[in-house]
Design a protein around this motif. Sequence first.
Motif, PDB file in Angstrom:
ATOM      1  N   GLY A 118       0.794  -1.222   0.000  1.00  0.00           N
ATOM      2  CA  GLY A 118       0.000   0.000   0.000  1.00  0.00           C
ATOM      3  C   GLY A 118       0.825   1.270   0.000  1.00  0.00           C
ATOM      4  O   GLY A 118       0.285   2.363  -0.148  1.00  0.00           O
ATOM      5  N   LEU A 120       3.005   4.046  -1.553  1.00  0.00           N
ATOM      6  CA  LEU A 120       3.089   4.558  -2.912  1.00  0.00           C
ATOM      7  C   LEU A 120       4.180   5.617  -3.020  1.00  0.00           C
ATOM      8  O   LEU A 120       4.050   6.722  -2.475  1.00  0.00           O
ATOM      9  CB  LEU A 120       1.743   5.153  -3.334  1.00  0.00           C
ATOM     10  CG  LEU A 120       1.650   5.671  -4.768  1.00  0.00           C
ATOM     11  CD1 LEU A 120       2.059   4.604  -5.784  1.00  0.00           C
ATOM     12  CD2 LEU A 120       0.235   6.158  -5.065  1.00  0.00           C
ATOM     13  N   PRO A 133      -1.886   8.433   1.227  1.00  0.00           N
ATOM     14  CA  PRO A 133      -2.838   7.396   0.815  1.00  0.00           C
ATOM     15  C   PRO A 133      -3.025   6.383   1.935  1.00  0.00           C
ATOM     16  O   PRO A 133      -2.071   5.803   2.424  1.00  0.00           O
ATOM     17  CB  PRO A 133      -2.160   6.754  -0.396  1.00  0.00           C
ATOM     18  CG  PRO A 133      -0.706   6.994  -0.199  1.00  0.00           C
ATOM     19  CD  PRO A 133      -0.603   8.306   0.531  1.00  0.00           C
ATOM     20  N   SER A 135      -3.622   2.996   2.870  1.00  0.00           N
ATOM     21  CA  SER A 135      -3.486   1.785   2.066  1.00  0.00           C
ATOM     22  C   SER A 135      -4.680   0.850   2.182  1.00  0.00           C
ATOM     23  O   SER A 135      -4.962   0.084   1.273  1.00  0.00           O
ATOM     24  CB  SER A 135      -2.207   1.052   2.472  1.00  0.00           C
ATOM     25  OG  SER A 135      -2.252   0.715   3.837  1.00  0.00           O
ATOM     26  N   ASP A 139     -10.939   3.160  -1.478  1.00  0.00           N
ATOM     27  CA  ASP A 139     -10.509   3.806  -2.715  1.00  0.00           C
ATOM     28  C   ASP A 139      -9.149   3.277  -3.176  1.00  0.00           C
ATOM     29  O   ASP A 139      -8.990   2.825  -4.316  1.00  0.00           O
ATOM     30  CB  ASP A 139     -10.457   5.318  -2.493  1.00  0.00           C
ATOM     31  CG  ASP A 139     -10.139   6.063  -3.774  1.00  0.00           C
ATOM     32  OD1 ASP A 139     -10.526   5.575  -4.854  1.00  0.00           O
ATOM     33  OD2 ASP A 139      -9.498   7.128  -3.698  1.00  0.00           O
ATOM     34  N   TRP A 140      -8.159   3.324  -2.285  1.00  0.00           N
ATOM     35  CA  TRP A 140      -6.826   2.863  -2.655  1.00  0.00           C
ATOM     36  C   TRP A 140      -6.771   1.346  -2.775  1.00  0.00           C
ATOM     37  O   TRP A 140      -6.055   0.817  -3.637  1.00  0.00           O
ATOM     38  CB  TRP A 140      -5.797   3.353  -1.636  1.00  0.00           C
ATOM     39  CG  TRP A 140      -5.473   4.803  -1.798  1.00  0.00           C
ATOM     40  CD1 TRP A 140      -5.929   5.838  -1.044  1.00  0.00           C
ATOM     41  CD2 TRP A 140      -4.632   5.383  -2.802  1.00  0.00           C
ATOM     42  NE1 TRP A 140      -5.427   7.035  -1.508  1.00  0.00           N
ATOM     43  CE2 TRP A 140      -4.624   6.781  -2.584  1.00  0.00           C
ATOM     44  CE3 TRP A 140      -3.887   4.859  -3.857  1.00  0.00           C
ATOM     45  CZ2 TRP A 140      -3.904   7.661  -3.379  1.00  0.00           C
ATOM     46  CZ3 TRP A 140      -3.154   5.725  -4.650  1.00  0.00           C
ATOM     47  CH2 TRP A 140      -3.168   7.111  -4.414  1.00  0.00           C
ATOM     48  N   ASP A 143      -7.746   0.209  -6.190  1.00  0.00           N
ATOM     49  CA  ASP A 143      -6.662   0.361  -7.167  1.00  0.00           C
ATOM     50  C   ASP A 143      -5.614  -0.732  -7.004  1.00  0.00           C
ATOM     51  O   ASP A 143      -5.114  -1.285  -7.988  1.00  0.00           O
ATOM     52  CB  ASP A 143      -6.000   1.739  -7.012  1.00  0.00           C
ATOM     53  CG  ASP A 143      -6.808   2.849  -7.667  1.00  0.00           C
ATOM     54  OD1 ASP A 143      -7.780   2.532  -8.384  1.00  0.00           O
ATOM     55  OD2 ASP A 143      -6.471   4.025  -7.470  1.00  0.00           O
ATOM     56  N   ARG A 144      -5.277  -1.060  -5.770  1.00  0.00           N
ATOM     57  CA  ARG A 144      -4.301  -2.129  -5.540  1.00  0.00           C
ATOM     58  C   ARG A 144      -4.827  -3.460  -6.062  1.00  0.00           C
ATOM     59  O   ARG A 144      -4.094  -4.234  -6.694  1.00  0.00           O
ATOM     60  CB  ARG A 144      -3.984  -2.234  -4.041  1.00  0.00           C
ATOM     61  CG  ARG A 144      -3.211  -1.050  -3.492  1.00  0.00           C
ATOM     62  CD  ARG A 144      -3.123  -1.123  -1.977  1.00  0.00           C
ATOM     63  NE  ARG A 144      -2.379  -2.301  -1.529  1.00  0.00           N
ATOM     64  CZ  ARG A 144      -2.343  -2.707  -0.264  1.00  0.00           C
ATOM     65  NH1 ARG A 144      -3.019  -2.044   0.677  1.00  0.00           N
ATOM     66  NH2 ARG A 144      -1.642  -3.774   0.065  1.00  0.00           N
ATOM     67  N   ARG A 161      -4.599   9.638 -11.452  1.00  0.00           N
ATOM     68  CA  ARG A 161      -4.419  10.378 -10.205  1.00  0.00           C
ATOM     69  C   ARG A 161      -3.428  11.537 -10.351  1.00  0.00           C
ATOM     70  O   ARG A 161      -3.147  12.233  -9.380  1.00  0.00           O
ATOM     71  CB  ARG A 161      -3.957   9.427  -9.102  1.00  0.00           C
ATOM     72  CG  ARG A 161      -5.039   8.429  -8.677  1.00  0.00           C
ATOM     73  CD  ARG A 161      -4.566   7.577  -7.523  1.00  0.00           C
ATOM     74  NE  ARG A 161      -5.589   6.672  -7.030  1.00  0.00           N
ATOM     75  CZ  ARG A 161      -6.498   6.960  -6.097  1.00  0.00           C
ATOM     76  NH1 ARG A 161      -6.513   8.183  -5.566  1.00  0.00           N
ATOM     77  NH2 ARG A 161      -7.367   6.064  -5.689  1.00  0.00           N
ATOM     78  N   GLN A 199       2.071   7.733   5.467  1.00  0.00           N
ATOM     79  CA  GLN A 199       1.592   6.584   4.713  1.00  0.00           C
ATOM     80  C   GLN A 199       1.607   5.363   5.622  1.00  0.00           C
ATOM     81  O   GLN A 199       2.436   5.246   6.526  1.00  0.00           O
ATOM     82  CB  GLN A 199       2.439   6.331   3.463  1.00  0.00           C
ATOM     83  CG  GLN A 199       2.257   7.390   2.392  1.00  0.00           C
ATOM     84  CD  GLN A 199       2.656   6.905   1.014  1.00  0.00           C
ATOM     85  OE1 GLN A 199       2.619   5.718   0.715  1.00  0.00           O
ATOM     86  NE2 GLN A 199       3.061   7.834   0.162  1.00  0.00           N
TER      87      GLN A 199
END
Length: 307
Positions: A118, A120, A133, A135, A139-140, A143-144, A161, A199
């Motif tokens: 997670g 980035l 972000p 993780s 939302d994130w 994407d992962r 993004r 993060q």
Amino acid sequence: MSNTTKRRFPLAAEQFGAAQSWLELGERSPRKPRLASSVSLLRDSPNGLETYLTYRSPSSPLGTIGFPGGSVEAGDDDGVGWLGPSPAKWAEVLGVSDPQLARRHVFAAIRETFEESGVLLAGPDMGTLVEAPQSASDDWMRDREAVAAQEQSFASIMKRRGLCLRTDLIKPLSHWLSPDFAHRRFDTYYFTAVVPVNQSTSVLRSKGVWGQWVPAAKVVAERETTALGDAVGEEATTSRTLSDLTVPATELILEKMAKARGCIAYLSHKRPIRLYQPELVERDGAMMLEVDMPTAAAAEGAPARER
């Protein structure tokens, strides 16, 4: 006087069959390795330098427990904003002649870190990192998951993004080739990076099993015990020592971390990028992996090996 010393590591139980067949059938052409990248994430703590380890699988060429990482993929050639050293500079640092090959390894390192932890390493410009972000947020995580399932490319997510890869935030550590006898072989570059402020890390929701920040010194001090494997708690990890759970590359990187006084000291140490390959040997009736390691004197300032 030799400039190298030999280190030996026990063979993981999952490798016994392939190793025995290799010895019985004699030397033959090894299987072609897949290109791969792996990243050891770092942070300072009251317990010393910590790194993020994850459960992979007993059959993984990167070890049952290891750093985030995986294969270089076709999408790692996709166009994306690139900040930091150029691919040509990365080729020079990694000791390869092809800038595109170096670019693939760096791209894969940042992609795999995002997918598996997670974290980035990206931002809109050289002075900015992506804003905190979370993780594990939906939302994130979507994407992962999309990257892991190859439903979306990592490059397309970065473009959507408005982000560029911050290749200045990772440092190369070493270059490893899987033993010749292995059925699944990786040609892996190991990198390291400090986890950005604000993060957080988390395992991938769909296939993650275990991921944890651990003090490197504690893991190394307890290497002959089963503490780490028991903490993971999987059938493939319980009652197994560090050498049973990791590949030599991971164990040796952990050793170096354990001696470092913090992130800055670890990252500032200059390391020539050498190619290491464990060799299958028999000692006192037991199969082991043997690695030629440079002595302390030889480790200073030696040139990288051309690939």
